[in-house]
Each structure stands twice: as structure tokens, then as C-alpha cells.
Scaffold this motif. Structure first.
Motif, PDB file in Angstrom:
ATOM      1  N   LEU A  75       0.921  -1.138   0.034  1.00  0.00           N
ATOM      2  CA  LEU A  75       0.125  -0.110   0.023  1.00  0.00           C
ATOM      3  C   LEU A  75       1.100   1.123   0.048  1.00  0.00           C
ATOM      4  O   LEU A  75       0.550   2.265   0.260  1.00  0.00           O
ATOM      5  N   ASN A  76       2.187   1.069  -0.048  1.00  0.00           N
ATOM      6  CA  ASN A  76       3.209   2.039   0.046  1.00  0.00           C
ATOM      7  C   ASN A  76       2.707   3.172   1.220  1.00  0.00           C
ATOM      8  O   ASN A  76       2.506   4.375   1.247  1.00  0.00           O
ATOM      9  N   LYS A  77       2.706   2.434   2.359  1.00  0.00           N
ATOM     10  CA  LYS A  77       2.215   3.183   3.399  1.00  0.00           C
ATOM     11  C   LYS A  77       2.959   3.136   4.692  1.00  0.00           C
ATOM     12  O   LYS A  77       3.622   1.975   5.036  1.00  0.00           O
ATOM     13  N   GLN A  78       3.630   4.329   5.409  1.00  0.00           N
ATOM     14  CA  GLN A  78       4.415   4.141   6.320  1.00  0.00           C
ATOM     15  C   GLN A  78       3.645   5.138   7.607  1.00  0.00           C
ATOM     16  O   GLN A  78       3.000   6.062   7.368  1.00  0.00           O
ATOM     17  N   LEU A  79       3.632   4.479   8.745  1.00  0.00           N
ATOM     18  CA  LEU A  79       3.143   5.016   9.909  1.00  0.00           C
ATOM     19  C   LEU A  79       3.943   4.834  11.398  1.00  0.00           C
ATOM     20  O   LEU A  79       4.606   3.741  11.500  1.00  0.00           O
ATOM     21  N   ILE A  80       4.319   5.866  12.065  1.00  0.00           N
ATOM     22  CA  ILE A  80       4.791   5.883  13.184  1.00  0.00           C
ATOM     23  C   ILE A  80       3.957   5.368  14.413  1.00  0.00           C
ATOM     24  O   ILE A  80       2.862   6.072  14.646  1.00  0.00           O
ATOM     25  N   ILE A  81       4.460   4.474  15.145  1.00  0.00           N
ATOM     26  CA  ILE A  81       3.386   4.070  16.110  1.00  0.00           C
ATOM     27  C   ILE A  81       4.022   4.642  17.516  1.00  0.00           C
ATOM     28  O   ILE A  81       4.910   4.583  17.731  1.00  0.00           O
ATOM     29  N   LEU A  82       2.693   5.298  18.245  1.00  0.00           N
ATOM     30  CA  LEU A  82       3.152   5.769  19.366  1.00  0.00           C
ATOM     31  C   LEU A  82       2.966   4.990  20.803  1.00  0.00           C
ATOM     32  O   LEU A  82       2.498   3.811  20.640  1.00  0.00           O
ATOM     33  N   GLN A  83       3.436   5.145  21.960  1.00  0.00           N
ATOM     34  CA  GLN A  83       3.297   4.330  22.938  1.00  0.00           C
ATOM     35  C   GLN A  83       1.912   4.664  23.813  1.00  0.00           C
ATOM     36  O   GLN A  83       1.668   5.913  24.099  1.00  0.00           O
ATOM     37  N   GLY A  84       1.041   3.942  23.869  1.00  0.00           N
ATOM     38  CA  GLY A  84      -0.305   4.099  24.661  1.00  0.00           C
ATOM     39  C   GLY A  84      -1.516   4.193  23.653  1.00  0.00           C
ATOM     40  O   GLY A  84      -1.408   4.496  22.346  1.00  0.00           O
ATOM     41  N   VAL A  85      -2.323   3.905  24.214  1.00  0.00           N
ATOM     42  CA  VAL A  85      -3.826   3.961  23.647  1.00  0.00           C
ATOM     43  C   VAL A  85      -4.849   4.672  24.253  1.00  0.00           C
ATOM     44  O   VAL A  85      -6.090   4.518  23.726  1.00  0.00           O
ATOM     45  N   ASP A  86      -4.477   5.616  24.946  1.00  0.00           N
ATOM     46  CA  ASP A  86      -5.540   6.596  25.516  1.00  0.00           C
ATOM     47  C   ASP A  86      -5.897   7.277  24.393  1.00  0.00           C
ATOM     48  O   ASP A  86      -5.369   7.741  23.566  1.00  0.00           O
ATOM     49  N   PRO A  87      -7.125   7.947  24.674  1.00  0.00           N
ATOM     50  CA  PRO A  87      -7.549   8.914  23.576  1.00  0.00           C
ATOM     51  C   PRO A  87      -6.688  10.184  23.154  1.00  0.00           C
ATOM     52  O   PRO A  87      -6.661  10.209  21.901  1.00  0.00           O
ATOM     53  N   THR A  88      -6.008  10.631  24.146  1.00  0.00           N
ATOM     54  CA  THR A  88      -4.963  11.535  23.543  1.00  0.00           C
ATOM     55  C   THR A  88      -3.955  11.098  22.597  1.00  0.00           C
ATOM     56  O   THR A  88      -3.603  11.805  21.804  1.00  0.00           O
ATOM     57  N   THR A  89      -3.397   9.979  23.046  1.00  0.00           N
ATOM     58  CA  THR A  89      -2.249   9.513  21.890  1.00  0.00           C
ATOM     59  C   THR A  89      -2.823   9.162  20.664  1.00  0.00           C
ATOM     60  O   THR A  89      -2.297   9.501  19.761  1.00  0.00           O
ATOM     61  N   LEU A  90      -4.053   8.497  20.920  1.00  0.00           N
ATOM     62  CA  LEU A  90      -4.614   8.298  19.620  1.00  0.00           C
ATOM     63  C   LEU A  90      -5.159   9.227  18.594  1.00  0.00           C
ATOM     64  O   LEU A  90      -5.209   8.934  17.342  1.00  0.00           O
TER      65      LEU A  90
END
Lengths: 194, 726
Positions: A75-90
Motif C-alpha cells: 500500500l506504500n504506507k508508513q506510519l509511526i506508532i506511539l506508546q499508549g492507546v489512551d484517547p490523547t495518544t490516538l
């Protein structure tokens, strides 16, 4: 001249509606804009932190930091993943659950993201697609999509097998933009292949 | 209406007003209605979603744990030509005999369930045996006898289990499908049961005895409440789902059947009462120990049986017992010898009120000998706490303040990227200081990063006031930390550390960090997942820690030299009212006696228990092994070598038949069987259930309706302008 004429035409009620419409647009566009802007900052901090041992925050008051980079070549897709799944992070990018955010051969890696921003591309993901995860130390693991399912979060919780080194991607379902806040979740399981 | 309008000045504006009067009257209303509707829709949608999200956890938490009692479901292979889409495993086999025996030692119960079924049909059947496990228990032994065949379940190393399985497949043996689908439902697939053949299933599991409001209780599920949630919609799972749906019908058959129960109860302390709120029971002392224990403090083991020998399986069996009242803590030692090693379990029971005395009396008595406390609250106000989390945290804090007594001293530290304290030094509890604190809490807002090292360091190094003062730190956070290592080190290395109690807030707090931190700090970890739980959970915690019953507890063995002693937990926490304390020990040589020392508020306390050579308390080694495995696995995070940890965990897991991440529970048929096996490999694995995060912004719908609205209003104005100029 025409503009002046138009201006004179404006009456209170119509301009009220126009303002309302503009307000609605601005309000709803705020989050995706923030999502886009933050992803730029995050990817900058990711490239910075790759060369240093210290954690570099995407912005000084951030309460999260990048943990991995996800790449889907097809899909030629890159994404940086953050730490945590709280609403602020998402709101900023897709996030990994605290206890499952380490790239190892013995534990699952669980990522959640918004269906209408960072994780909207999950609907284009197919079976057998290859997903690559790279952590800050440069360690890389490849996963292959093995399982896709829709789960009603009202009826069941997410079952994570502690010692299964799979990649689990979670987002809301359906992807239809007019439905939101429902209880359905789209869960993709990809098995570790390298 | 027209009359009321001024007729003299006929401006363009006026003209247009009249010309389009009709459509103007309708359109604004229609438009406003649409906008209002859209607006209302979104507010509703959002609040509904919020409610769903809030309700999610509580609903999951309140799901009943039991599916029913042990059941055998089968499908008839011959009768499969059915046209309807009826699920296969829909009938329960005839249960001909059920027996359950319990060995209760202090807080552990070893439960053995034996059930026999008969295939009544004239066909060969495949069956699934399902048993609802109580919470926090795992099967560690299984035996299924089918005519001549025997299936035995064992815990093995994962890789080895796989090999055994493959080999079993090749040699035509049957390896059994053993799975724990939900943490509390055990199922086992058994294939090829001949007509009129009898199946006997023997299952052993260990269960924790509940202790609440000074009452011990044990529950054995015998009632039918059909609830089942498959994890994944595989065919197998679908079968199980339908099977569970059928439980209700099966229940009506089962209700007519009987079960025998026998219980050996060794509470370790003198008992005030043994009763069952659910069934009629008979209790009697177990004879052989009666004389031995006559003049010692050790209580008599009791035997409990049903008054009528057996009972119908139509409701859960509950047994409750209560210790005799006592104003001081009581010590009980349980001991088991396995392979010439001694395993001991020390249980400290806090002072017990007499059953008739009310709780208040106890507290009043206690006030005479009171520890004064110095409490530091640390509250996380980082960005990840935004939303319900910070609300919960603030509520808990306010509530905590309301429980302080006037002799206590307190302080509050709030932190995100930096930290602020309410007072420079801990202050006495009085109206003025409480007011200041409340104002401080009210202005707290969640944003910024999580730098918890400094505030924690500050709270931990508060100077100890007097000897009778106890320092407590209550740490409220979602635990979103990354420098766990440094924090552990800090907690680990602080001398004379205050007791650390962690309170986890929100959907998915970093419970590993908080549990471990509390363990190092000799405190407890409380998880609050839902706003509704704040009050109850905080009350529970604060009442409990308001008065330690015994502190600075140490163990001593007689004789002093016993070789290596392995003890879990290595740092013994304080004993609090309302919760017994367990310490598991392994020694090479059997000690003659175990002594426990501690401090009451105003005096020292000690108790000694002599160990008897030929006394065995089943389950002690299992408890020890579980504690050891947890401890070893925790070592992974503190930086121990993964291979060494794996090795030691496996060793313990296999020796004591306790499940671990590196081992599997596999059931293999012992005698040869001719038919090809079609069973798939399967393993019992620890699975973790987590609530789903919220994963939608929901921006598109309002955005596009806004856009539509804008286009419409612009178009409308444009049209108007056109007509006016025309």
C-alpha cells in the motif's frame, strides 16, 4: 461590484446558516488536521531518536513517544506508532498497548488507531499482506495477515494470547464515514514470519 | 401582514423581501430543522458511544463466571444427515455419577471432580467435555477413561508437547484437544465414544479461598447459567457457542442428577462457625488429628459432608467458615513434603472481631493503640490522564482526604513534566490544611508528559518522624511510564522505604509496573477501571490501610541452619485488617518450628508453630511454585537473562505441574487406537482479556454535513442575488 452586491444581499438568517456550516466544518476538521500535523512532528522525532539513545518527544509537552514504525509495502504506507492507546495518544497517531509494545519473538504487539484517520487504510489490507515493524533500535520483524474479524466490543473483550508473537491491529468498524461511536471493532491478526 | 408593512419606501431589499416571501418562510425553517437534527444526531451518537465505552468494563466485570457444572456434549455421527442447520454438539450425555472432593488448607483448595457419563445412543459419538472453572484457577491434572482407553493430561514444555503430539498422531494415538476458551471454561474434546460406553473424567484444579469481611468462602459451580463468548468465530467455536446455548436444555436434565461432596477443611486457626448458605451440611472433626492437636493452638481439621449424602445439581454449592474472634493476629503454618524438600506456607490472619460484635467496636478498641500515619498522595496529571481518568483520580483523592484522621499528617504531590506539592512538608490534618488541599486538587488539569521519578523520589525520602509513625505513599496513576527500570531501582534501593500503594486508573493502566512497584514498596495495587468503582475501591483500600494490624514482619526457623531458603514474597508486607497474609517457603531440611515476629502498635508480637513430621497439607508446593514462577517472570523486566529465566521457570513448572508461558497442557491417549486422528493440536495457554480502546474520531459525518450545508446556503444566496439583479 458583484461582490458588493452580494454583500448587500446577505441577511441575518442566511449568514447565520453559513456561519453555522463553517463552524461545523472547522470543528470536525480540527481533529484530522491535528492528526495530520502531529504525524509530521512524530515522524521528525522518530528520525531524530533513531540516532540517539534518548527518547525524543515529538513536542516538548508530549506524553507519549514513538515506539515503532509500521510499513506496508503493497500500500506504500508508513506510519509511526506511539506508546499508549489512551484517547490523547490516538488523536496523534496509532498507538501500541503498553504491555504489548515490545518487538520480541515471544510476545504479541497490539496497535490501535482511528478508523477515520491513521488506520483508515486498514480497509485496504488483504489477507497475506506483509506488514513490517521496525523499532527504534532498528530491529525489524515481518508479519503476514492471517485473520480478519469483526468483534462486538459490547459482547466480548479482546483476547490476547500472552505468548503468541502476533501483530494485532485494532480499529473501529464499519469504515463507513457516517457511522461512528458504535461498538464494532475490526481486528486484524498477522503472524510473525521472520 | 402585508398591511403592516410600510408601503412608501419600496427599496430593492423590500421588493425582494416580498417577492420571495413564501419560499423564505419555509426554507429557513426546513434548514434549521435539518441542522438541529444533524446536531442532535451527533450529540446523541456521541453520548451513546461514551456510555457504551463506560459501560463496557463494568459489563465485562459483572459477567457470571460459570457456564454450568461439568457437562458432556456429543454429536451422533450416524445421525448427521439432518437438513436443518442444527448445531452438532447439542445433547448432553447421561451423567451417571458425579463426585467432588475438596482439600482445603488455609487459603488454598485442591478440588478433584470425578464425573461419569454414558453414551446412551446406538451410535459412535464425538463429545466435548465442558467444565466451568472458578475464577483464578487452572486445571493441572486431567484423566479421561473411555472404556479401555485412557487420556491423561500433563504439563510439558511447549516444544516437547508439540513433539509428543506429533508422535501421538503418527502412532495412531489420540491427542486430546485441551483448551481453556475463556479463562473460566475448561473444555476437552473426546472422539469416538462407542455405543453404551462409559466415560469417566477426573479433573483436578487449585482454587483460592475467598476472604471477605472476615469470612472465608469457597464456591463450587453446579448451577446452569448459559453464557459463553467464543473468542474467534472458527467452526469449533461456533460449535461451542451453540453448545453453550443448549446448556439451558441440558440443565433441565442435569438438575435431576445427584452429586456427592466431601470436604476436608483445615483452616489452620480455631473456627467459630462452618456453614453453607446453599446446602444442608454435616460437620465433624477428622478423628486422627483430634488427640494430637488437643492442647495446641492448631485448630482441628474438620470434615464436611452433605446431610443427605448427595444433592441435586441445581444450585452452586457455597461453604463459609469464620475464625474464632481474637484481638491479636494469628499464625497458621501449612506444610507439604515433596521429593525430600519441605514446602511451608505461613498464613497470618489479622485480628478477628467476634461475630456478634459490630465493626465499630473493633475500630474503637483499636484506637487505643493507634499508629500515627504520614501519608503522601502522588497524583499523575499527565496528558494521558485526560478525560475520565483525571476525573476519577481527583475524585479518589478528595475521597481519600475525607478519610484522614486528625492525628495523621499528609501532603499531595501532583506531577506531569514537572511536579508541584501542596505543602513543603507534610502537614497535620485540620480544617485549614484540608481546605488548601481541596483547592489544590480542584485546579489540577491533565496535560504534559510523565516524569514520575522526581516526585516519587521526593515522596519516598520523606524523613521518618517517630518510631510509631508509619509512612504511606498512595500513588494514583495510569502508569504510562517508559523508565520502569530506573523507577524500580529507586524503589528497590531506598532504605526504610515508606509503604507504597499504587492505584491504577483507566482502561489499560500499566498494571505490571504498578503491581511490581507496590510489591517492592510492600504495599498493594488497586485497579479502578470505571468511574463507578472509585468510591467502593478507594473505600476498600483506605479502610484497609488505615490501620496495619502488624508491621515489620520477619520469619525465623528452628533450627537456624536449614540450607537455602526460598521465600516468596521476599519482602514481607505489613498485615492489614481484613486481609490475610501468605508467605510461601521452601527449605531443604524440615524445620522443627517456624516463628513469626512483628510489631503491634504498642508492643512486639511473636508466635511459634511446631511442625509435625507426618502431616501433609496438599497444595502448599503448588502455591510456592506459582509464586516462584511469577517472581522469575518479573525478573525478565528487571533485566535478567531470558534463557536463564526460561530454564528456571520451566523447571519449576514441570516439577510442580503448574502452567507457565513456556509450558503447555496436553492430553494424550495412553493406549493404542487404530483410527486416524483428526484432532488438531492445541494447547492450554494463558490468554489475556483486554477491553477495546476507542478507535474512531467520527469527524467525517459532521464535516460533510457542514460542507453540504455551506454549499446549500451559498447556492441559496447566489440564487437570491440572481433574482434580485434580474
Amino acid at each position: 461590484m458583484l461582490a458588493l452586491k452580494l454583500l448587500r444581499m446577505l441577511d441575518v438568517k442566511t449568514s447565520l446558516i453559513t456561519t453555522l456550516a463553517l463552524g461545523l466544518i472547522a470543528h470536525s476538521a480540527w481533529l484530522p488536521t491535528k492528526a495530520w500535523l502531529s504525524s509530521q512532528l512524530i515522524s521528525y522525532s522518530w528520525h531524530q531518536s533513531k540516532h540517539s539513545t534518548q527518547q525524543i518527544m515529538p513536542w516538548p509537552w508530549a506524553d507519549t513517544h514513538p515506539v515503532a514504525k509500521m510499513t506496508i509495502a503493497r500500500l506504500n504506507k508508513q506510519l509511526i506508532i506511539l506508546q499508549g492507546v489512551d484517547p490523547t495518544t490516538l488523536a496523534f497517531s496509532a498507538g501500541a498497548m503498553h504491555q504489548y509494545s515490545h518487538l520480541t519473538h515471544s510476545k504479541p504487539f497490539v496497535i490501535a488507531g482511528h478508523k477515520d484517520s491513521h488506520f483508515s487504510f486498514l480497509q485496504e489490507l488483504h489477507m497475506k499482506d506483509i506488514i513490517s515493524l521496525t523499532n527504534k533500535e532498528g530491529k525489524n520483524q515481518l508479519y503476514q495477515v492471517e485473520h480478519m474479524e469483526i468483534i462486538d466490543s459490547e459482547e466480548q473483550t479482546l483476547q490476547i494470547i500472552e505468548q503468541d508473537p502476533s501483530l494485532i491491529l485494532i480499529t473501529c468498524y464499519p469504515f463507513n464515514p457516517l457511522v461512528s461511536g458504535g461498538s464494532l471493532r475490526y481486528v486484524i491478526t498477522a503472524k510473525l514470519i521472520s | 401582514m402585508i398591511k403592516a408593512m410600510p408601503k412608501e419606501k419600496k427599496s430593492i431589499y423590500y421588493q425582494s423581501f416580498h417577492q420571495y416571501k413564501k419560499p423564505r418562510r419555509i426554507w429557513p425553517i426546513v434548514l434549521l430543522c435539518i441542522t438541529a437534527l444533524i446536531g442532535a444526531l451527533f450529540t446523541l451518537n456521541k453520548s451513546y458511544a461514551q456510555r457504551l465505552n463506560n459501560g463496557e468494563i463494568s459489563r465485562h466485570a459483572s459477567l457470571p463466571n460459570e457456564v454450568g457444572s461439568g457437562q458432556l456434549f456429543f454429536n451422533e455421527q450416524g445421525a448427521m444427515g439432518n437438513t436443518s442447520k442444527q448445531p452438532a454438539y447439542n445433547k448432553s450425555a447421561l451423567l451417571i455419577n458425579s463426585r467432588a472432593s475438596f482439600d482445603i488448607n488455609g487459603l488454598i483448595a485442591k478440588v478433584t471432580v470425578e464425573q461419569s457419563f454414558l453414551n446412551q445412543s446406538d451410535n459412535i459419538i464425538n463429545a466435548i467435555y465442558a467444565f466451568p472453572l472458578p475464577e483464578n484457577s487452572a486445571v493441572n491434572q486431567l484423566q479421561v477413561q473411555i472404556g479401555e482407553r485412557k487420556i491423561i493430561g500433563k504439563i510439558m514444555e511447549k516444544a516437547q508437547a508439540k513433539k509428543v503430539f506429533q508422535k501421538a498422531l503418527k502412532t495412531g494415538k489420540k491427542a486430546s484437544l485441551v483448551e481453556q476458551h475463556r479463562p473460566n471454561l475448561f473444555t476437552n474434546k473426546i472422539a469416538n465414544i462407542a455405543s453404551k460406553e462409559q466415560i469417566t473424567v477426573t479433573l483436578t484444579y487449585y482454587q483460592h479461598v475467598e476472604f471477605k469481611h472476615n469470612v472465608f468462602s469457597l464456591r463450587f459451580p453446579m448451577n446452569i447459567t448459559p453464557r459463553f463468548q467464543p473468542n474467534k468465530a472458527t467452526d469449533e467455536q461456533n460449535l461451542l457457542r451453540s453448545m453453550a446455548e443448549q446448556l439451558a436444555f441440558a440443565g433441565s436434565i442435569n438438575n435431576q442428577q445427584n452429586i456427592q461432596l466431601s470436604i476436608a477443611l483445615n483452616a489452620g486457626v480455631p473456627l467459630a462457625s462452618i456453614k453453607s448458605p446453599s446446602h444442608d451440611i454435616l460437620t465433624s472433626p477428622i478423628n486422627q488429628h483430634e488427640q494430637v492437636a488437643k492442647d495446641s493452638v492448631v485448630s482441628h481439621p474438620m470434615s464436611v459432608k452433605l446431610r443427605h449424602g448427595q444433592t441435586k445439581m441445581n444450585k452452586d454449592f457455597i461453604l463459609e467458615w469464620q475464625a474464632a474472634s481474637s484481638t491479636t493476629p494469628q499464625l497458621a503454618i501449612f506444610k507439604e513434603e515433596v521429593n525430600q524438600e519441605t514446602y511451608a506456607l505461613a498464613m497470618l490472619l489479622p485480628p478477628q472481631p467476634s461475630p456478634s460484635a459490630s465493626k465499630k467496636n473493633l475500630l474503637n478498641d483499636e484506637l487505643e493503640s493507634h499508629f500515627t500515619r504520614q501519608i503522601t498522595f502522588i497524583i499523575d496529571t499527565s496528558g494521558s490522564m485526560q478525560g475520565p481518568s483525571i476525573t476519577q483520580a481527583k475524585q479518589s483523592l478528595l475521597f481519600a482526604l475525607s478519610t484522614l484522621s486528625s492525628q495523621d499528617k499528609f501532603n499531595i504531590i501532583a506531577f506531569n513534566s514537572s511536579y508541584t506539592t501542596t505543602f513543603a512538608q507534610p502537614q497535620p490534618v485540620n480544617a485549614l490544611n484540608l481546605e488548601t488541599a481541596k483547592r489544590f486538587i480542584a485546579q489540577l488539569q491533565a496535560n504534559g508528559g510523565t516524569q514520575m521519578y522526581e516526585p516519587l523520589a521526593r515522596a519516598l525520602t520523606v524523613p521518618q518522624q517517630e518510631d510509631t509513625t508509619i509512612n504511606q505513599v498512595i500513588f494514583i496513576t495510569d502508569g504510562a511510564v517508559s523508565n520502569e527500570q530506573a523507577l524500580f531501582k529507586l524503589i528497590h534501593q531506598t532504605v526504610n522505604i515508606p509503604r507504597l500503594f499504587t492505584v491504577g486508573i483507566g482502561h489499560a493502566p500499566n498494571s505490571y509496573f504498578m503491581r511490581k512497584a507496590a510489591q517492592f514498596g510492600r504495599g498493594t495495587f488497586t485497579h479502578i477501571g470505571n468511574v463507578n468503582q472509585v468510591q467502593t475501591k478507594m473505600t476498600e483500600l483506605l479502610t484497609q490501610i488505615s490501620q496495619p494490624a502488624l508491621r515489620n514482619i520477619t520469619l525465623q526457623f528452628q533450627p537456624l541452619h536449614l540450607g537455602t531458603i526460598e521465600q516468596y514474597p521476599s519482602k514481607i508486607p505489613d498485615l492489614y485488617l481484613g486481609e490475610p497474609l501468605l508467605v510461601a517457603i521452601k527449605t531443604k531440611m524440615m524445620p522443627d518450628s517456624i516463628q513469626v515476629f512483628g510489631e503491634l502498635a504498642n508492643q512486639g508480637w511473636h508466635q511459634e508453630v511446631l511442625l509435625q513430621k507426618n502431616q501433609q497439607h496438599i497444595g502448599v508446593s503448588t502455591v510456592w511454585a506459582k509464586a516462584k514462577i511469577t517472581d522469575l517472570l518479573d525478573g525478565l523486566v528487571t533485566g535478567n537473562d531470558p534463557d536463564t529465566v526460561k530454564q528456571s521457570v520451566l523447571e519449576t513448572s514441570l516439577q510442580h505441574q503448574v502452567i507457565s508461558p513456556y509450558s503447555s497442557f496436553i492430553a494424550v491417549e495412553q493406549t493404542l487406537h487404530n483410527e486416524e486422528s483428526s484432532d488438531k493440536k492445541s494447547q492450554l495457554r494463558a490468554s489475556n482479556s483486554t477491553p477495546f480502546p476507542k478507535t474512531a474520531i467520527g469527524w467525517q459525518a459532521p464535516f460533510f454535513s457542514g460542507l453540504a450545508l455551506l454549499i446549500f446556503s451559498l447556492y441559496w444566496q447566489f440564487r437570491r442575488a440572481q433574482r434580485v439583479s434580474a
